[in-house]
Design a protein around this motif. Sequence first.
Motif, PDB file in Angstrom:
ATOM      1  N   ILE A  17      29.215  58.856  -4.892  1.00  0.00           N
ATOM      2  CA  ILE A  17      29.581  57.612  -5.326  1.00  0.00           C
ATOM      3  C   ILE A  17      29.338  57.109  -3.920  1.00  0.00           C
ATOM      4  O   ILE A  17      28.394  56.792  -3.854  1.00  0.00           O
ATOM      5  N   THR A  18      29.460  57.107  -2.561  1.00  0.00           N
ATOM      6  CA  THR A  18      29.309  56.950  -0.779  1.00  0.00           C
ATOM      7  C   THR A  18      28.092  57.103  -1.287  1.00  0.00           C
ATOM      8  O   THR A  18      26.953  56.324  -0.892  1.00  0.00           O
ATOM      9  N   PHE A  19      27.714  58.443  -1.286  1.00  0.00           N
ATOM     10  CA  PHE A  19      26.431  58.995  -1.213  1.00  0.00           C
ATOM     11  C   PHE A  19      25.712  58.177  -1.952  1.00  0.00           C
ATOM     12  O   PHE A  19      24.280  57.624  -1.114  1.00  0.00           O
ATOM     13  N   PRO A  58      29.528  50.573   0.939  1.00  0.00           N
ATOM     14  CA  PRO A  58      29.729  52.185  -0.156  1.00  0.00           C
ATOM     15  C   PRO A  58      31.099  52.496   0.725  1.00  0.00           C
ATOM     16  O   PRO A  58      31.368  53.693  -0.663  1.00  0.00           O
ATOM     17  N   LEU A  59      31.343  52.706   1.532  1.00  0.00           N
ATOM     18  CA  LEU A  59      32.295  52.933   2.190  1.00  0.00           C
ATOM     19  C   LEU A  59      33.995  53.062   1.357  1.00  0.00           C
ATOM     20  O   LEU A  59      34.745  53.613   0.113  1.00  0.00           O
ATOM     21  N   ALA A 237      34.296  48.422   7.189  1.00  0.00           N
ATOM     22  CA  ALA A 237      35.069  49.254   7.439  1.00  0.00           C
ATOM     23  C   ALA A 237      36.663  49.652   7.519  1.00  0.00           C
ATOM     24  O   ALA A 237      37.304  50.498   7.307  1.00  0.00           O
ATOM     25  N   THR A 238      37.116  48.022   8.294  1.00  0.00           N
ATOM     26  CA  THR A 238      38.776  48.129   8.563  1.00  0.00           C
ATOM     27  C   THR A 238      39.243  48.630   7.243  1.00  0.00           C
ATOM     28  O   THR A 238      40.130  48.593   7.256  1.00  0.00           O
ATOM     29  N   SER A 239      39.070  48.509   5.738  1.00  0.00           N
ATOM     30  CA  SER A 239      38.889  48.330   4.959  1.00  0.00           C
ATOM     31  C   SER A 239      39.309  49.825   4.263  1.00  0.00           C
ATOM     32  O   SER A 239      40.184  50.357   4.468  1.00  0.00           O
TER      33      SER A 239
END
Length: 360
Positions: A17-19, A58-59, A237-239
Amino acid sequence: MSLNLTILASFLSAFFITFFLTPLSIRILKKFKVLDDPKRKHPGVIHKKPVPRGGGIPLFLGVFGASLIFLPRTELIFSIFAASFIALAVGILDDKFDTSPYLRFFINIICGIIIVAAGISVPFITNPFGGILYLNQTFIPLSFLGPGLQIPFSDIIAVFWIVWVMNMLNWSKGVDGQMPGIVAISSIVIGILSLRFAQVDETSIISAILSFIIAGSALGFLIFNFYPARIFPGYGATSIYLLLGVVAILSSAKLATAMLVMGIPLADGAYTIFRRIVSGRSPFWHDKKHFHHLLLSHGLSQRSIALFYWSISAILGALSLVLSSRGKLFAIIMVVVLVGGAILFLNFLLKRDRNDKVAI
């Protein structure tokens, strides 16, 4: 489906999914000019051309999408991802507009409180010298907020831990590929630890699956973030860092393991705060004196630094799975001392080189 197959499927789902979403995110972020421009006034900038920020999108979507499939839809999971989404939203705003670090820190605390309100805390820790320390039996009075109001010390530790992980890992994204590699290794180690208790504890099963989901998403993103990076994690990205902090708590409160596997970011973060306060500066404002910056100044490449961080994290993670509580404590102290000493030594060499140039 067996637990092992579920974990493998969840890992691969998050990875793909992220890729597949990361290239799409790159195009969208470029369209809306969510870019890390090297012309902006930020001391930590080391790249030469604009690169999209906002890798948290995306992460997060990779983790969230896989979690919808493989995790139960409970109030606990809802609260965890609600806090993570808030962190993502504020992070994306920061990626676009460079918001105040004090606002970001305040939102970090709110996210931590949401997690604790959902019932996640650190009720106990293993005493390295024997026995158990029950943190939920100690209460901190908050009489200034109301008569008789008090809060368990275990909740305070949980909020502090989550906020600390969010900021500590955010400081460790200064080199391409550095952050997602550390997150992947850390979450895999925590996932393995959780599996030790998975047969008797449903929470550990959730922790194990979510840990490997985080690892899959981080590795899917790493392909596009390794030097030369096509996208940066950004503050969104802190999520994901928040989720990593949560699974460390869920895995039977084995925080010492998480602290050890993230030993270099932990030591660098602690030294950074100490250094900024001692020098009379706010601990929230950026500079270019992190450990990875010093390594860059002494000639190491971004790839070498990322591989160095990953290698140490992997070694410490392997050790954390076999060491006793006392061994973990001594190992953490050793890492902090060694990294702190290395930072001081590299700073000394840097100042000496500058003085030599001035003298010439």
